[in-house]
Design a protein around this motif. Structure first.
Motif, PDB file in Angstrom:
ATOM      1  N   LEU A  37      -6.003   1.023   5.367  1.00 12.68           N
ATOM      2  CA  LEU A  37      -6.205   0.247   4.133  1.00 12.68           C
ATOM      3  C   LEU A  37      -5.652  -1.170   4.290  1.00 12.68           C
ATOM      4  CD1 LEU A  37      -5.167   3.004   1.555  1.00 12.68           C
ATOM      5  CD2 LEU A  37      -7.478   2.148   1.960  1.00 12.68           C
ATOM      6  N   ALA A  38      -4.560  -1.254   5.038  1.00 16.61           N
ATOM      7  CA  ALA A  38      -3.907  -2.563   5.220  1.00 16.61           C
ATOM      8  C   ALA A  38      -4.815  -3.533   5.977  1.00 16.61           C
ATOM      9  CB  ALA A  38      -2.585  -2.397   5.956  1.00 16.61           C
ATOM     10  N   VAL A  39      -5.596  -3.010   6.934  1.00 16.17           N
ATOM     11  CA  VAL A  39      -6.477  -3.892   7.726  1.00 16.17           C
ATOM     12  C   VAL A  39      -7.394  -4.659   6.788  1.00 16.17           C
ATOM     13  CG1 VAL A  39      -8.414  -3.939   9.358  1.00 16.17           C
ATOM     14  CG2 VAL A  39      -6.424  -2.511   9.840  1.00 16.17           C
ATOM     15  N   GLU A  40      -8.084  -3.935   5.921  1.00 17.37           N
ATOM     16  CA  GLU A  40      -9.048  -4.598   5.033  1.00 17.37           C
ATOM     17  C   GLU A  40      -8.364  -5.471   3.991  1.00 17.37           C
ATOM     18  OE1 GLU A  40     -12.169  -5.045   5.596  1.00 17.37           O
ATOM     19  OE2 GLU A  40     -11.811  -3.825   7.365  1.00 17.37           O
ATOM     20  N   ARG A  41      -7.242  -4.936   3.440  1.00 17.63           N
ATOM     21  CA  ARG A  41      -6.571  -5.733   2.417  1.00 17.63           C
ATOM     22  C   ARG A  41      -5.978  -7.015   3.017  1.00 17.63           C
ATOM     23  NH1 ARG A  41      -2.446  -3.188  -1.875  1.00 17.63           N
ATOM     24  NH2 ARG A  41      -4.237  -1.838  -2.150  1.00 17.63           N
ATOM     25  N   TYR A  42      -5.375  -6.859   4.194  1.00 16.63           N
ATOM     26  CA  TYR A  42      -4.770  -8.031   4.841  1.00 16.63           C
ATOM     27  C   TYR A  42      -5.846  -9.073   5.161  1.00 16.63           C
ATOM     28  CZ  TYR A  42      -2.042 -10.706   8.286  1.00 16.63           C
ATOM     29  OH  TYR A  42      -1.410 -11.705   8.966  1.00 16.63           O
ATOM     30  N   ILE A  56       0.845  -1.208   0.000  1.00 12.96           N
ATOM     31  CA  ILE A  56       0.000   0.000   0.000  1.00 12.96           C
ATOM     32  C   ILE A  56       0.877   1.254   0.000  1.00 12.96           C
ATOM     33  CG2 ILE A  56      -1.727   1.296   1.333  1.00 12.96           C
ATOM     34  CD1 ILE A  56      -2.737  -1.513   2.281  1.00 12.96           C
ATOM     35  N   ARG A  57       1.958   1.196   0.804  1.00 16.49           N
ATOM     36  CA  ARG A  57       2.875   2.354   0.838  1.00 16.49           C
ATOM     37  C   ARG A  57       3.433   2.619  -0.562  1.00 16.49           C
ATOM     38  NH1 ARG A  57       7.881   3.928   0.447  1.00 16.49           N
ATOM     39  NH2 ARG A  57       8.454   1.868  -0.330  1.00 16.49           N
ATOM     40  N   ARG A  58       3.953   1.534  -1.183  1.00 21.75           N
ATOM     41  CA  ARG A  58       4.603   1.665  -2.488  1.00 21.75           C
ATOM     42  C   ARG A  58       3.612   2.196  -3.546  1.00 21.75           C
ATOM     43  NH1 ARG A  58       5.634  -3.803  -4.153  1.00 21.75           N
ATOM     44  NH2 ARG A  58       3.612  -3.489  -5.119  1.00 21.75           N
TER      45      ARG A  58
END
Lengths: 63, 647
Positions: B496-501, A15-17
């Motif tokens: 965003l990482a929570v949902e994607r993960y 996501i960062r990238r």
């Protein structure tokens, strides 16, 4: 029992990238470690993140 | 990764003297065979006790520690027990010793014991705080269900397919925990907190300078408003966390009294029926008493009938005599005694003809007529109702009610006997308390959603003002604003990482679980895969693409085992799987398939089984080199078991 944060870090890094490339990769990775190591200690987690941020900003020459 | 090295038990369940199970330091399966009552579940509980100080019984109910002491030793007056567990974690060796020591010579309850715990890392003994922190890190209690389980616990996973199921919700949370989702969620929360701090700092600095004062003040107000909602959100979340713990306790309490709850409910119902029957009996008795005061009339009915007939005859006779006497007087006196008019000859002759010749003069006695009429009137007025039918009905109902009450009293007495070991008030309180807590949880969840919406609105406001402030180009604010922006962006990355993960995990868990399921099911030709839902519930998908709605108990079991293996393989938290008699619902083929799949489920598997579940030679043949060691739990007496390594 915690040994493998690879998938977590990979998700954050992707996501960062893709969308936040101006953010420091090391800083985000440090946050994952801080939360992993302090599941029941908010103060310690916050302190570690503050330190990681300061380090990150100094790396970027903000300080 | 956590790996168990050795378990030593003393005085724990059927293990009277100190005995040790060694677990090899290579990936594979250790099997412990033991018939029923030999202590397989006690070994699972010994590991649980070492880590958490808890021992579970049927229905995951916590058992009283006093009941864990070896019964043979207890009969001789020796109480208490100890468990020592050696394990490795992140390349370091640990020794954990937990002892339950009686403080009086003849303990009768848990309060009569003290607990001593020691955790050694290498050669250093950890202090209490560091010990608890380390144990929580090594083996969080919240996820223990994925590592230490029996067939009964596996059954709970069916709940994951039930929408809005409380157990399913709790399981989903536990699954997310083992999968590491809270790491990202906490990171998001902490970054937002720090970003808010930075915003407040920026607002404060901006309000000090004339050119940015207005914006700074507005930003300060906006951040304060957001902080107020955040504080409320935190309060609600803390309340929710407390209530969740309370609800888990209440649920356990309710489960432990579930049997009694049904009995108590029936007893309450029977008591109410008894009360109603007693009340009706009172009413029926009153009606019967009233009816009985009239019942004697029915006895006189025939006599009365006769008397009425006689009185009627008598009245008619006296009336006839009286009329005749009047006519006779009228004939003799040529005057009517009633109307005082003269009676002329033709009429007199007609009257005379009505008089019977040769009969003595009729009596002119009005008192006889008056007495006859009075008697007739009295007899007519007398009520001669027959309420015998009513009385019989009332008697019948009374007897029915008495019988009903006797039956109810018997049943209540039986129910009370069944409740002897329980506290009915406690049962009632448990039910009420669980319902109240559940209601509060619903209200608080709603409150959290509302606060979250308000925070999002305020946050947009803060960000809008921050952007305007940044555009103002004040160099003094640059550093603070950069800090705030970095933190906010990082928080968004974690958001965003929570949902994607979670989404990626679901995909991976689904794929791994499907592989494991297909390896374990005996109907490989029929099934294509498993499909995962948002709550991590798994549905079997047939090769025709349709979901299998109705699943057998055995299929549920295989799906649950597939989920366990998939979680192990995809979670950052990994450790040994200890299974107690997990094949109870499976046929021979499925059992063999599951044993074959065990080495794929976790690096270290400890299987506690009885030989009727699976034969020793079969296990050896299926597992081959993956079978690391075998133990046998030998019968010494009903209260004593010997652990023997099978060579």
């Amino acid at each position: 029992m915690k040994t493998d944060l690879r998938d977590l870090r990979l998700t954050v890094e992707t996501i960062r990238r893709d969308s936040y490339s101006h953010l420091d990769r090391e800083f985000l990775s440090a946050i994952v470690s801080a939360e992993d190591q302090n599941p029941d200690d908010n103060e310690e987690a916050l302190r570690t993140i503050r330190e990681a941020l300061a380090l990150s900003l100094s790396r970027q020459g903000a300080k | 990764m956590l790996q168990l090295r050795a378990l030593q038990v003393q005085g724990f369940g059927p293990f009277a003297e100190s005995q040790t199970l060694e677990f090899p330091n290579t990936p594979g399966v250790t099997v412990v065979y033991g018939e029923n009552m030999r202590g397989k579940t006690s070994l699972l509980n010994a590991i649980r006790y070492a880590f958490f100080g808890k021992v579970l019984g049927r229905g995951s109910r916590e058992r009283k520690l006093h009941t864990i002491s070896n019964r043979e030793l207890a009969a001789e007056g020796t109480f208490g027990f100890s468990v020592s567990l050696r394990f490795s974690y992140e390349d370091q060796d640990y020794e954990l010793v937990r002892e339950c020591i009686p403080e009086i010579s003849c303990p009768t309850r848990d309060g009569d014991y003290r607990e001593d715990v020691m955790l050694r890392r290498g050669t250093a003994t950890l202090g209490p705080q560091e010990r608890e922190r380390t144990l929580q890190l090594v083996f969080p209690r919240e996820v223990s269900r994925f590592f230490l389980f029996d067939g009964e616990l596996l059954q709970e996973y069916e709940e994951l397919l039930v929408n809005e199921s409380e157990t399913g919700h709790r399981l989903s949370e536990a699954i997310e925990r083992i999968l590491g989702v809270p790491i990202l969620k906490r990171g998001r929360t902490h970054l937002r907190e720090l970003a808010d701090d930075a915003d407040r700092q920026a607002a404060k600095e901006a309000s000090r300078h004339q050119e940015t004062q207005a914006l700074g003040t507005a930003l300060q107000q906006a951040t304060e408003q957001k902080a107020a909602h955040l504080a409320e959100l935190n309060r609600l979340q803390a309340d929710l966390a407390d209530l969740t713990i309370q609800r888990t306790d209440a649920e356990q309490e309710l489960q432990s009294v579930q049997k009694y709850a049904g009995i108590l409910e029936e007893r309450d119902r029977k008591n109410q029926q008894l009360k109603d029957a007693a009340s009706e009996e009172g009413e029926v008795r009153a009606d019967l008493q009233k009816a009985m005061t009239e019942a004697w009339r029915a006895l006189l009915r025939d006599r009365l009938k006769e008397a009425r007939a006689a009185a009627q005859t008598r009245q008619e006779e006296t009336l006839g005599e009286f009329v005749m006497s009047l006519r006779q007087i009228a004939v003799e006196t040529e005057r009517c005694n009633i109307c005082e008019q003269e009676i002329r000859d033709p009429l007199r002759a007609r009257l005379k003809a009505t008089l019977s010749p040769g009969i003595a003069r009729a009596k002119d006695d009005r008192s006889d007529l008056s007495a006859a009429m009075s008697r007739m009137r009295d007899l007519t007025q007398f009520r001669d109702s027959d309420n015998r039918g009513e009385v019989v009905q009332l008697w019948k109902r009374l007897r029915q009610l008495q019988l009903e009450q006797a039956t109810l009293k018997d049943r209540i007495s039986d129910l009370s006997a069944a409740l002897r070991d329980s506290d009915p008030e406690f049962v009632r309180r448990s039910r009420t308390s669980y319902a109240e807590i559940t209601e509060k949880v619903t209200i608080i969840r709603r409150g959290i959603e509302e606060q979250q919406k308000k925070i999002d609105e305020r946050d947009q406001n803060v960000q809008r003002l921050s952007a305007r402030l940044a555009a103002s180009g004040s160099s003094d604010l640059k550093e603070t604003q950069l800090r705030a922006k970095t933190l906010r962006d990082a928080a968004e990355v974690f958001n965003l990482a929570v949902e994607r993960y979670k989404s990626d995990l679901r995909t991976r868990v689904e794929a791994t679980a499907s592989t494991l399921f297909l390896a374990m099911t005996s109907e490989k030709r029929d099934y294509a895969s498993l499909s995962i839902n948002d709550g991590y519930g798994l549905t079997i998908i047939h090769r025709d693409g349709r979901a299998e709605e109705a699943r057998s108990a055995g299929a549920e079991h295989i799906v649950a085992l597939a989920l366990m293996g998939a979680l192990q393989r995809n979670a950052p938290l990994r450790g040994p799987i200890v299974m107690d008699s997990p094949f109870g619902r499976l046929d021979e083929t499925h059992t063999a398939n599951v044993i074959r799949a065990l080495p794929q489920m976790a690096k270290q598997v400890i299987l506690l089984v009885y030989e009727a579940e699976v034969g020793r030679s079969q296990v050896r043949e299926i597992l081959g080199p993956s079978l690391l060691r075998e133990y046998q739990l030998d019968y010494v007496s009903s209260r004593r078991t010997q652990i023997r390594a099978v060579v």
